[in-house]
Design an enzyme around this catalytic site. Structure first.
Site, short mmCIF file in Angstrom:
data_model
loop_
_atom_site.label_atom_id
_atom_site.label_comp_id
_atom_site.label_asym_id
_atom_site.label_seq_id
_atom_site.Cartn_x
_atom_site.Cartn_y
_atom_site.Cartn_z
N TYR A 1 -14.22 -38.19 -28.83
CA TYR A 1 -14.83 -39.29 -28.38
C TYR A 1 -13.79 -40.58 -28.18
CZ TYR A 1 -19.26 -37.00 -28.95
OH TYR A 1 -20.46 -36.04 -29.07
N LEU B 1 -32.06 -38.35 -23.51
CA LEU B 1 -32.60 -38.87 -22.10
C LEU B 1 -32.03 -38.50 -20.92
CD1 LEU B 1 -32.57 -42.67 -23.50
CD2 LEU B 1 -34.19 -41.19 -23.35
N GLY C 1 -29.58 -40.80 -19.48
CA GLY C 1 -30.31 -42.07 -18.93
C GLY C 1 -31.05 -41.52 -17.67
#
Ligand SMILES: NC(=O)c1ccc[n+]([C@@H]2O[C@H](COP(=O)([O-])OP(=O)(O)OC[C@H]3O[C@@H](n4cnc5c(N)ncnc54)[C@H](OP(=O)(O)O)[C@@H]3O)[C@@H](O)[C@H]2O)c1
Length: 340
Positions: free
Chosen positions: A57, A211, A214
């Site tokens: 990451y 999600l 998003g």
């Protein structure tokens, strides 16, 4: 915030995990140091103890910053990181599931995280070259050395996970306690094999991108900016219909789309722990409020219907009346305890 046991282990983890792929701006859509700290503090203040990062990451920044943030109370937190994705271009042994990369990557993660041990080490993704026994024995060695406490596996076909855990069980090695899969109203295909496998093997299911990056907040229906590209399957016609229903249900019940989408995940079969992503603290504050809210059966039915997928072979075939008849000789409804 309440706790769940991490699958077949006794480890107590928060019912919402904080994803930290947004810690650092190297990939073009993350947060700076101050905002990342604010996201972390918001989660910790709400009682969260379960943190997800990876060697890869933001080119190592996520691990470095997370190591600093947890330093004051390291033992309170369940720090999870991953290995398998590249730390260097052009070098085959700086990536993959094999023992050399496992040992090197974990060593580098421990340095970046500035810690002596990793609470939960994830295999980030399956490389289709390393054998299951090489991986499981290497992981068991790390646990024996006290460098890693628990292990989990992400982005891998169900049959491989199942083979790894069966092998470990037979050899007396440590087994995976948890599974990490992409799972949301826009990505239900883990329902075919991965989720039934996790339930059968008592693995915690942690859902990444709950999600859909998003998209399920409905921001793209209003042409707001965000990291999901226009041509993505997360923004096609079907995805937009699902996102619109999430927005409608949120407005009917006085909630927000993020909370509705997260609770749909939380209310599915098995131990479901969403890994929440947030670019700014306000987004996390909103998402954390899904705790204490619930979707009604009617709301679940509407969301299930619009987002449903074909399970495909052999699942659909095995559910037909003809197959049930030949498997049970006409006594299907008289036999107890059908396993799903
Ligand atoms: N194992 C794997 O292969 C894998 C892969 C991906 C991720 N992960 C893990 O899963 C975590 C979560 O993944 P993700 O970031 O893709 O999850 P996500 O929860 O689906 O998406 C998070 C993004 O949605 C937007 N958002 C979040 N809350 C919002 C709110 N309340 N209102 C409006 N917008 C909101 C933000 O993006 P914008 O504001 O920029 O639009 C935020 O960065 C990662 O941090 C990582 O730990 C694992």
């Amino acid at each position: 915030m309440n706790y769940k046991l991490l699958g077949n282990s006794g480890l107590r983890v928060s019912e919402l995990c904080l994803g930290t792929m947004t810690f650092g701006k190297e990939w073009g859509w993350g947060s700076d140091y101050a905002e990342s700290k604010s996201v972390f503090d918001t989660y910790a203040l709400a009682g969260g103890n379960f943190l997800d990062t990876a060697n890869r990451y933001t080119e190592g920044t996520s691990e470095k910053w997370l190591g600093e943030f947890v330093a004051k109370d390291r033992d309170h937190f369940v720090l999870a990181t991953k290995f398998a994705l590249k730390d260097r271009n052009g070098d085959p042994n700086f990536a993959g599931n094999h023992r050399k990369n496992l040992m090197r990557s974990v060593g580098e993660s421990l340095k970046r995280l500035n810690t002596d041990f990793i609470d939960l080490l994830w295999i980030h993704a399956w490389d289709f070259t390393t054998r299951e026994d090489e991986l499981m024995r290497g992981l068991d060695d790390l646990i024996s050395r006290g460098l890693v406490h628990y292990i989990g596996i992400s982005d891998t076909p169900a049959w491989i996970v199942s083979r790894c855990n069966t092998l470990a069980e037979l050899r007396g090695w440590n087994k995976f306690a948890a599974l990490q899969v992409e799972y949301s109203l826009l990505q239900r295909t883990p329902e075919r094999d991965l989720i039934p496998m996790a339930n059968a093997l008592d693995l915690a299911i942690t859902a990444w991108a709950p999600l859909a990056g998003g998209a399920l907040t409905g921001k793209y229906l209003k042409n707001q900016a965000g990291r999901v590209k226009e041509e993505s399957i997360r923004r096609n016609d079907k995805a937009n219909l699902i996102a619109q229903l999430v927005v409608d249900i949120a407005s009917e019940k006085g909630s927000t789309p993020a909370r509705v989408a997260l609770n749909w995940v939380r209310q599915q079969n098995g131990i479901q722990i969403p890994i929440i992503g947030a670019r700014i603290a306000e987004q996390l504050t909103d998402s954390l409020r899904c705790i204490g809210e619930e979707l009604t059966q009617d709301e679940l039915n509407r969301l299930n219907e619009i987002s449903k997928i074909d399970l495909g072979f052999p699942h659909d075939f095995l559910k037909t009346d003809g197959v049930k008849d030949v498997l049970f000789g006409g006594t299907f409804h008289q036999v107890e305890n059908h396993r799903k």
